[in-house]
Design a protein around this motif. Structure first.
Motif, PDB file in Angstrom:
ATOM      1  N   ARG A 144      55.015 -26.932 -18.857  1.00  0.00           N
ATOM      2  CA  ARG A 144      53.581 -27.166 -19.025  1.00  0.00           C
ATOM      3  C   ARG A 144      53.081 -26.305 -20.175  1.00  0.00           C
ATOM      4  O   ARG A 144      53.380 -25.119 -20.265  1.00  0.00           O
ATOM      5  CB  ARG A 144      52.841 -26.818 -17.740  1.00  0.00           C
TER       6      ARG A 144
ATOM      7  N   SER B 261      45.489 -25.719 -18.406  1.00  0.00           N
ATOM      8  CA  SER B 261      45.850 -27.032 -17.895  1.00  0.00           C
ATOM      9  C   SER B 261      44.689 -27.578 -17.076  1.00  0.00           C
ATOM     10  O   SER B 261      43.917 -26.824 -16.473  1.00  0.00           O
ATOM     11  CB  SER B 261      47.115 -26.957 -17.034  1.00  0.00           C
TER      12      SER B 261
ATOM     13  N   THR C 236      55.262 -24.167 -24.918  1.00  0.00           N
ATOM     14  CA  THR C 236      55.762 -24.822 -23.704  1.00  0.00           C
ATOM     15  C   THR C 236      57.215 -24.406 -23.495  1.00  0.00           C
ATOM     16  O   THR C 236      58.064 -24.641 -24.362  1.00  0.00           O
ATOM     17  CB  THR C 236      55.676 -26.348 -23.805  1.00  0.00           C
TER      18      THR C 236
END
Length: 465
Positions: free
Chosen positions: A101, A286, A154
């Motif tokens: 993520r 996120s 990431t």
């Protein structure tokens, strides 16, 4: 003669040698565009002129000294100042991002010995420890001073990685730091909420519950398609975990200025479906969202304009107090929402808090008004202090029959939705400010918000200097 210095650091140095003459005065131009400063005589063999200065940036500067002695008048001597870049240092920051993520995090903190440094003076390069690298973003640190290096990356797998940061100052100074990335298994980020009742009535509170969400640290509710008076959508943000929230959605009246209509006029009160979106964020930027549409049980109601009044103040037939009139709406027929036949149209509800009312020496009343979560509360706050009645043996019959108005104050109140605000009123009598003598023990407060039900409270007065 030539001198050396470091940017951002104050120094005191000799800048010129003089002949063995009697010193009178000297002025130093430091060559960096700053105002000149007075030079100071320095003894020695030979004697000279010294000065104190701070160069803001590194570089080479051509300065000069204009001096006067008993041997020379307005003599000029040039000097060169070589200013070096101030040293910088960097300290790594460990991070714990989720695998798979994208995240953004601070990986290093930079300190510059030059107090005049800015974030634009630096560039940074980040090696993430997995074979990739990227440029870092340098920003001023919010609380600790100095500068933070932030990067976006990431990691594909769990485990550990060594994060190395190289920082370069515009003047050439460099610093480096190392830290560790503890890469964790990703926790699911899910936005999920429920609301009740499933088909709410207009002006009825709606309870939204985000407890079904997972993996976030902050959530926000956004209400869109809200067109009301005053117009506009609204949103609220809370840290997680957080329980159910009670929210009101305003209705739309047609005509909008229904309170100016004659008594008995019909008013349509509509509430189209509203889109509610729950957004859940984590510490690594996120996002997960859950949009839902709320449909109301009575989307189109008919109301009738009525007038009511509130009576505040007064202490007998000779002290009648003060009557305040307000408009409200009464539902013409019950329809599907049978619990509230007579209902004020509430664009937003307001109320008094439990805070005490204070009365300053100059008769300034201060209280607190709270507006529920929703649109802004707009209305008027009234304050009435009951008049004192003199005993019969202290006043003639003519004086007892004289009509005496209570002290009155009135002020327009605007409180943003979901907040509270202190409101100060100045007591007046016959249009003049009242000088408080200490006898006032309580006061009646009446809050009339546009379209809302009246709020009345008798509060004790707490004197303050």
């Amino acid at each position: 003669m030539d001198i050396t210095a470091t940017e951002g650091s104050s120094f005191t140095k000799r800048v010129v040698n003089l002949q063995d003459c009697t010193f009178e005065s000297a002025t130093i131009d430091w060559g960096d565009g700053t105002p000149t400063s007075a030079g100071e005589f320095e003894t020695g063999n030979p004697p000279g002129v010294k000065g104190t200065h701070t160069y803001a940036d590194e570089g080479t500067y051509q300065g000069s000294v204009t001096y006067t002695t008993d041997c020379t008048t307005n003599g000029i001597v040039n000097f060169t100042a070589t200013v070096g870049d101030a040293p910088i240092s960097a300290q790594g920051r460990d991070i714990s991002p989720p695998a798979g993520r994208q995240f953004t995090a601070v990986v290093s903190h930079v300190t510059d010995a030059n107090p005049g440094a800015s974030a634009s003076d630096f560039t940074a390069q980040i090696k993430w420890g997995d074979g990739s690298q990227s440029a870092g973003q340098v920003t001023a640190a919010t609380y600790s001073g100095g500068f933070d290096v932030k990067g976006t990356h990431t990691y594909q797998h769990t485990g550990q990685a060594a994060v190395n940061v190289a920082v370069t100052d515009v003047g050439g100074s460099t610093a480096s730091s190392s830290s560790t990335a503890n890469i964790l298994a990703p926790e699911p980020l899910v936005a999920k909420f429920t609301y009740s009742p499933s088909r709410p009535c207009q002006q009825e509170p709606i309870i939204v519950d985000p407890s079904g969400s997972q993996g976030g640290t902050q959530f926000s509710f956004a209400f869109t398609n809200v067109v009301a008076d005053p117009p506009g959508d609204f949103s609220y943000t809370y840290p997680l975990p957080f329980g159910p929230q009670k929210v009101w959605v305003p209705s739309i009246s047609s005509p909008a200025d229904w309170w100016s209509l004659p008594v008995g006029s019909e008013v349509r009160i509509r509430r189209p479906p509203v889109t509610v979106t729950l957004t859940v964020n984590d510490d690594y930027e996120s996002v997960s969202t859950d949009p839902q549409t709320i449909t109301f049980a009575n989307p189109d109601d008919v109301y009738v304009v009525r007038v009511g009044y509130y009576f505040i103040g007064g202490s007998g037939p000779w002290h009648p107090g003060y009557a305040v009139y307000y408009s409200y709406l009464e539902r013409k027929s019950r329809g599907p929402c049978v619990l509230a036949f007579r209902l004020p149209l509430a664009s937003a509800f307001a109320s008094f808090t439990s805070a005490p009312t204070t009365l300053a020496r100059e008769s300034s009343l201060t209280t607190t008004v709270k507006c529920r979560r929703g649109p802004d509360c707009v209305g008027t706050l009234y304050a009435v202090a009951p008049s004192r009645r003199r005993p019969a043996h202290q006043a003639s019959s003519a004086k007892r029959k004289r009509r005496r108005l209570p002290y009155i104050a009135k002020k327009t109140v605007v409180v943003p939705g979901g907040s509270k605000r202190k409101v100060t009123l100045h007591l007046t009598k016959h249009g003049r400010r009242l000088a408080h003598t200490g006898h006032l023990k309580h006061v009646h407060l009446l809050l009339l918000m546009r379209g809302d039900k009246p709020h009345k409270r008798k509060v004790k007065v707490r004197r303050v200097p």
